[in-house]
Scaffold this active site. Structure first.
Site, short mmCIF file in Angstrom:
data_model
loop_
_atom_site.label_atom_id
_atom_site.label_comp_id
_atom_site.label_asym_id
_atom_site.label_seq_id
_atom_site.Cartn_x
_atom_site.Cartn_y
_atom_site.Cartn_z
N ASP A 193 -0.64 1.31 5.72
CA ASP A 193 -1.38 0.26 5.39
C ASP A 193 -2.98 0.46 5.66
O ASP A 193 -3.18 0.80 6.73
CB ASP A 193 -1.09 -1.18 5.84
CG ASP A 193 0.18 -1.87 5.27
OD1 ASP A 193 0.83 -1.28 4.35
OD2 ASP A 193 0.42 -3.11 5.65
N VAL A 194 -3.71 -0.33 4.69
CA VAL A 194 -5.24 -0.16 4.94
C VAL A 194 -5.81 -1.25 6.00
O VAL A 194 -6.69 -0.97 6.36
CB VAL A 194 -5.90 0.05 3.56
CG1 VAL A 194 -5.95 -1.45 2.90
CG2 VAL A 194 -7.46 0.41 3.96
N ASP A 195 -4.86 -2.38 6.06
CA ASP A 195 -5.37 -3.57 6.88
C ASP A 195 -5.28 -3.41 8.61
O ASP A 195 -4.71 -4.21 8.91
CB ASP A 195 -4.79 -4.89 6.19
CG ASP A 195 -3.36 -4.77 6.38
OD1 ASP A 195 -2.75 -3.99 6.25
OD2 ASP A 195 -2.78 -5.89 6.36
N GLU B 176 9.22 -2.77 1.73
CA GLU B 176 9.61 -2.75 2.97
C GLU B 176 11.06 -2.74 3.07
O GLU B 176 11.70 -1.91 3.82
CB GLU B 176 9.13 -3.62 3.83
CG GLU B 176 9.45 -3.63 5.34
CD GLU B 176 8.47 -4.41 6.15
OE1 GLU B 176 7.64 -3.90 6.48
OE2 GLU B 176 8.93 -5.66 6.38
N TYR C 155 -8.82 -5.50 -0.80
CA TYR C 155 -8.62 -4.85 0.41
C TYR C 155 -9.38 -3.55 0.63
O TYR C 155 -9.22 -2.83 1.54
CB TYR C 155 -7.06 -4.32 0.55
CG TYR C 155 -5.90 -5.28 0.95
CD1 TYR C 155 -6.07 -6.69 0.50
CD2 TYR C 155 -5.06 -5.02 1.86
CE1 TYR C 155 -5.25 -7.71 0.79
CE2 TYR C 155 -4.26 -6.07 2.51
CZ TYR C 155 -4.33 -7.17 1.73
OH TYR C 155 -3.34 -8.26 2.27
N HIS D 217 9.33 -2.27 13.58
CA HIS D 217 8.27 -3.35 13.31
C HIS D 217 8.13 -4.19 14.72
O HIS D 217 8.98 -4.37 15.41
CB HIS D 217 9.25 -4.44 12.37
CG HIS D 217 8.50 -5.41 11.65
ND1 HIS D 217 7.86 -6.53 12.62
CD2 HIS D 217 8.03 -5.60 10.53
CE1 HIS D 217 7.04 -7.16 11.65
NE2 HIS D 217 7.35 -6.68 10.52
C1 5GW Z 1 -3.21 -8.59 -1.39
C2 5GW Z 1 -2.75 -9.79 -1.12
C3 5GW Z 1 -1.36 -10.07 -0.52
C4 5GW Z 1 -0.82 -8.84 -0.34
C5 5GW Z 1 -1.18 -7.75 -0.58
C6 5GW Z 1 -2.26 -7.45 -1.27
C7 5GW Z 1 -3.11 -5.92 -1.38
C8 5GW Z 1 -2.22 -4.96 -0.62
C9 5GW Z 1 -4.13 -5.98 -2.09
O1 5GW Z 1 -4.70 -6.66 -2.63
N1 5GW Z 1 -4.49 -4.58 -2.29
C10 5GW Z 1 -4.08 -3.45 -1.40
O2 5GW Z 1 -4.60 -2.36 -1.43
N2 5GW Z 1 -2.79 -3.69 -0.83
C11 5GW Z 1 -2.33 -2.52 -0.39
O3 5GW Z 1 -0.68 -2.92 0.08
C12 5GW Z 1 -3.03 -2.12 1.24
O4 5GW Z 1 -2.78 -0.77 1.47
C13 5GW Z 1 -2.08 -3.12 1.94
O5 5GW Z 1 -2.47 -2.77 3.49
C14 5GW Z 1 -0.70 -2.90 1.47
C15 5GW Z 1 0.34 -4.01 1.78
O6 5GW Z 1 -0.16 -5.16 1.82
P1 5GW Z 1 -0.68 -5.95 3.26
O7 5GW Z 1 -1.25 -5.36 4.08
O8 5GW Z 1 -1.24 -7.37 2.80
O9 5GW Z 1 1.05 -6.38 3.67
P2 5GW Z 1 1.07 -6.93 5.24
O10 5GW Z 1 2.84 -6.85 5.17
O11 5GW Z 1 0.67 -6.15 6.15
O12 5GW Z 1 0.69 -8.35 5.02
MN MN Z 2 -0.56 -4.72 6.16
#
Ligand code: 5GW
Ligand code: MN
Length: 277
Positions: free
Chosen positions: A136-138, A228, A52, A158
């Site tokens: 979140d960072v994504d 969450e 990420y 949401h």
């Molecule tokens: C990696 C794979 C699956 C799920 C989470 C991760 C992951 C999340 C990671 O490898 N590294 C990381 O820094 N994160 C942090 O958790 C990020 O800030 C990310 O935005 C947050 C939540 O995970 P997301 O964004 O995959 O969750 P969703 O619900 O937006 O898909």
């Molecule tokens: Mn996310």
């Protein structure tokens, strides 16, 4: 007529049942709010470990264009590879602090670990900033996101549930979990990708969520949507003072986008299989 009866109007309202404002474009006067907040210090907490890290550059660059422009901002970035991070150019009054964390093996633990880190951070930050925004960072900032979002405790609807009836919310429904919310309780389904508040409020929130996560771990269980679920439970019994509409959290592939005039904060499409390995 049918359409209106199907749509849950409460979610398109500008007030919650407990009279907290729900922030949509057009309901606030930014000039007045900017003036009120001219000395406010705002933190943005973001976590980027393992794959990420790739999201961090676009996240920070877009934040510099749209997030709290003209205000005092500190980014608190937690990562497992401090040396790999390239700091983007920052505007006046903006700065970045990089902090090292260890990366968990399971992605569920990575996501939940944020609550533990948040507790440690907010314990430390009481005199450094006034409000902390957790994201979140994504994601990328895509339109104005300013002081209108700030409140003692705020959370975001949401985008997948803002028109849903409460019985359809994906709350944790097993009484054994600390995140349990019985049918009949709860007003909204909030997304953990954006919430915040006064530092002391986020401290209380993160302590409670972290406690719930640990209680579940002791029983060898995990809430359906990890932190969450715990966040939603906390917000049922500790009502937010402000709610952000899905303008503040959107994904381009979501239905009902016609209701959303400004898409301010967008999820970056990702290949789940690829980022998980
Ligand atoms: C990696 C794979 C699956 C799920 C989470 C991760 C992951 C999340 C990671 O490898 N590294 C990381 O820094 N994160 C942090 O958790 C990020 O800030 C990310 O935005 C947050 C939540 O995970 P997301 O964004 O995959 O969750 P969703 O619900 O937006 O898909
Ligand atoms: Mn996310």
């Amino acid at each position: 007529m049918l359409l209106f009866s199907v749509i849950r109007k409460a979610a398109l309202n500008v007030l919650t049942p407990w009279l907290a404002p729900i922030i949509w474009d057009g309901i606030y006067n930014l000039n007045i709010l900017n003036e009120q907040h001219k000395d406010t210090r705002i933190g943005l907490f973001v976590f980027a470990v393992k794959k990420y890290i790739r999201f961090l550059g676009p996240f920070l660059e877009s934040a510099e264009r749209f997030f709290m422009v003209g205000h005092n901002v500190t980014y608190y970035v937690f990562t497992d590879r401090v040396s790999e991070i390239v700091k983007p150019k920052m505007g006046d009054g903006h700065s970045l602090q990089l902090r090292e964390v260890t990366a968990d093996k399971r992605w569920q633990d990575v996501s939940m670990r944020r609550m533990e880190i948040l507790t440690a951070l907010t314990k430390q930050l009481t005199n450094e900033i006034d409000y902390l925004v957790c994201a979140d960072v994504d994601m990328v900032f895509n339109d104005h996101m300013g002081v209108e979002m700030l409140g003692d405790l705020f959370a975001t609807l949401h985008p997948g549930f803002f028109l849903a009836e409460p019985h359809a919310f994906s709350y944790e429904r097993h009484p054994i979990s600390a995140a349990y919310i019985p049918f009949g309780e709860g007003d909204f389904y909030y997304m953990a990708a954006l919430y915040g508040g006064k530092v002391e409020e986020i401290y209380k929130l993160s302590v409670a969520c972290q406690h719930g996560i640990m209680e579940d771990k002791k029983k060898n269980i995990e809430a359906v949507w990890q932190e969450e679920s715990h966040l939603n439970r906390y917000l049922v019994y500790n009502k937010p003072t402000k709610v952000l509409s899905p303008e503040y959290l959107w994904a381009t592939n979501m239905p009902n986008g016609e209701f959303i005039k400004r898409k301010r904060f967008l999820a970056v499409p990702k290949n789940h299989e690829e980022v998980r390995n």
